[in-house]
Design an enzyme around this catalytic site. Structure first.
Site, mmCIF file in Angstrom:
data_model
loop_
_atom_site.group_PDB
_atom_site.id
_atom_site.type_symbol
_atom_site.label_atom_id
_atom_site.label_comp_id
_atom_site.label_asym_id
_atom_site.label_seq_id
_atom_site.Cartn_x
_atom_site.Cartn_y
_atom_site.Cartn_z
ATOM 1 N N THR A 73 0.788 -1.233 0.000
ATOM 2 C CA THR A 73 0.000 0.000 0.000
ATOM 3 C C THR A 73 0.819 1.282 0.000
ATOM 4 O O THR A 73 0.635 2.150 -0.866
ATOM 5 C CB THR A 73 -0.951 -0.012 1.208
ATOM 6 O OG1 THR A 73 -1.858 -1.107 1.059
ATOM 7 C CG2 THR A 73 -1.735 1.288 1.305
ATOM 8 N N PHE A 74 1.686 1.445 0.972
ATOM 9 C CA PHE A 74 2.346 2.747 1.110
ATOM 10 C C PHE A 74 3.294 3.054 -0.051
ATOM 11 O O PHE A 74 3.244 4.155 -0.613
ATOM 12 C CB PHE A 74 3.052 2.846 2.468
ATOM 13 C CG PHE A 74 2.155 3.383 3.558
ATOM 14 C CD1 PHE A 74 2.526 4.478 4.321
ATOM 15 C CD2 PHE A 74 0.919 2.808 3.809
ATOM 16 C CE1 PHE A 74 1.703 4.982 5.315
ATOM 17 C CE2 PHE A 74 0.083 3.295 4.793
ATOM 18 C CZ PHE A 74 0.465 4.396 5.549
#
Length: 399
Positions: A73-74
């Site tokens: 995600t990040f």
């Protein structure tokens, strides 16, 4: 009197010079709204009822969005924001070790020194375009390049429809305060996919819920005076795959944990070995089933990963369906995961775009998600900062 005239003349010249240094966007009457729905796999609309996304595809452009490696995600939200691969912007995983600072990055980190590149909201603000973010990764951080005019600190308790209402309210602000770039975020269906697997009825129900939130948002958006000037993009950061205990690996069965000064387990697993132990660990890991181990200079070029000093000496890449832990007596584990080979179909995310700038009814080949930065720059008529996007890839999107 002459002195005052000279001062006035100098002031006028300075104003002209400053104006010439801050380019005026070509599309100053246009708006861009980008929604990311975390973990929304590209094939979910064929497995669940998604009338809003289906209608968006009919009036706009649809493609699979290929995440960067690792497909987590990040790194990927920040890659979409900056147009840079994780190897180039520095957020090389959701968690990692930075030897230069002898510091660990986690998803709660707010140290701007970890974040390289220039996010699109700062590119826009620098060129006179107001931007707003509702939870997009990196927008909470006051970077050297700036911060969006409006931003929110992440709070998962805020209902999805409330977030949609906030975006609508921002687009109703007076022109001098109204953002022309809005980026917002929902943490589903990722959360449900992790708990219940991407093949579960619970995940399909959540897919249908977030599609209905999007429908609610468009219902509100159509009442805006500026609706016909807005280009809408709906994207995701990665897909999801099911893993089972039978195929998963506990590295503690093969290696002593204290031979590594930092370990970040999962998909992929990042191993930072103590001095002198890397080669021995590498030889052992080559014999572990269901995983591939790379020295950082062995990582395939297609992943654009391994040159950043934050990438460890050893990266363990599980096969699809395999999860990796490194602990004594782990609980039984099964569920959904991502982070796998970013070219695997299970990791493909969604890309939908509709509005006055986009073609209609087009289905295009999968494209790398680093191109989102260039797409937004084009829509807003702003000059992009250095990035890894490809203008020839995005050209077929536009009318």
């Amino acid at each position: 009197m002459k002195r005052l005239n000279v001062i006035s003349l100098i002031g006028c010249v300075l104003c002209l010079l400053l104006a010439s240094c801050t380019p005026s966007p070509k599309n100053s009457d246009r708006y861009v709204v980008v929604l990311s729905m975390d973990g929304f796999r590209s094939d979910y609309p064929t497995r669940a009822h998604t009338p809003t996304l289906d209608s968006l595809a009919k009036v706009g452009v649809k493609a699979a969005f290929r995440p960067c490696y690792p497909s987590v995600t990040f790194p990927n939200h920040y890659s979409m924001a900056t147009g840079l691969h994780p190897d180039h912007h520095g957020i090389v995983n959701n968690s990692f070790y930075d030897a230069e600072r002898d510091s660990v990055y986690t998803m709660k980190c707010s140290d701007p020194r970890f974040f390289g590149g220039e996010p699109i909201w700062n590119t826009a603000e620098r060129q006179g375009v107001r931007a707003a973010s509702f939870y997009w990764v990196g927008s909470e951080i006051a970077l050297p390049s700036g911060q969006p005019s409006i931003w929110k600190k992440f709070d998962s308790s805020v209902p999805f429809k409330n977030r949609a209402d906030s975006v609508i309210a921002w687009l109703q602000l007076p022109e001098e305060k109204r953002p022309h770039l809005v980026m917002w975020y929902l943490e589903e269906p990722d959360h449900t996919g992790h708990l219940c697997t991407p093949d579960s009825s619970a995940t399909f129900a959540m897919v249908e819920k977030v599609d209905s939130v999007l429908g609610y948002f468009f219902q509100k958006a159509r009442s805006l005076d500026i609706f016909d000037k807005i280009d809408f993009l709906v994207v995701s950061d990665h897909g999801m795959a099911t893993y089972t205990p039978e195929e998963s690996v506990n590295l503690a069965d093969y290696l002593p944990r204290d031979s590594f000064h930092h370990v970040f387990e999962g998909v992929p697993t990042l191993l930072y070995p103590n001095p002198g132990y890397a080669e021995k660990a590498y030889e052992i890991l080559k014999k572990v089933p269901n995983v591939t181990v790379w020295k950082k200079d062995e990582i395939p070029a297609k992943h654009v990963y391994g040159s950043n000093p934050r990438v460890p000496e050893l990266v363990v890449a599980p096969n699809i369906g395999t999860y990796v832990v490194f602990r004594q007596n782990p609980d039984a584990y099964s569920g959904g995961a991502h982070g796998y080979d970013n070219f695997a179909p299970e990791m493909e995310a969604i890309f939908y775009a509709a509005g006055p700038s986009f073609k209609q009814g087009e289905v295009l080949p999968a494209m790398p998600n680093v191109n989102l930065y260039l797409i937004i720059s084009h829509l807003l008529g702003i000059q992009p900062a250095p990035n890894d996007g490809d203008s020839t890839v995005i050209a077929p999107l536009f009318r």
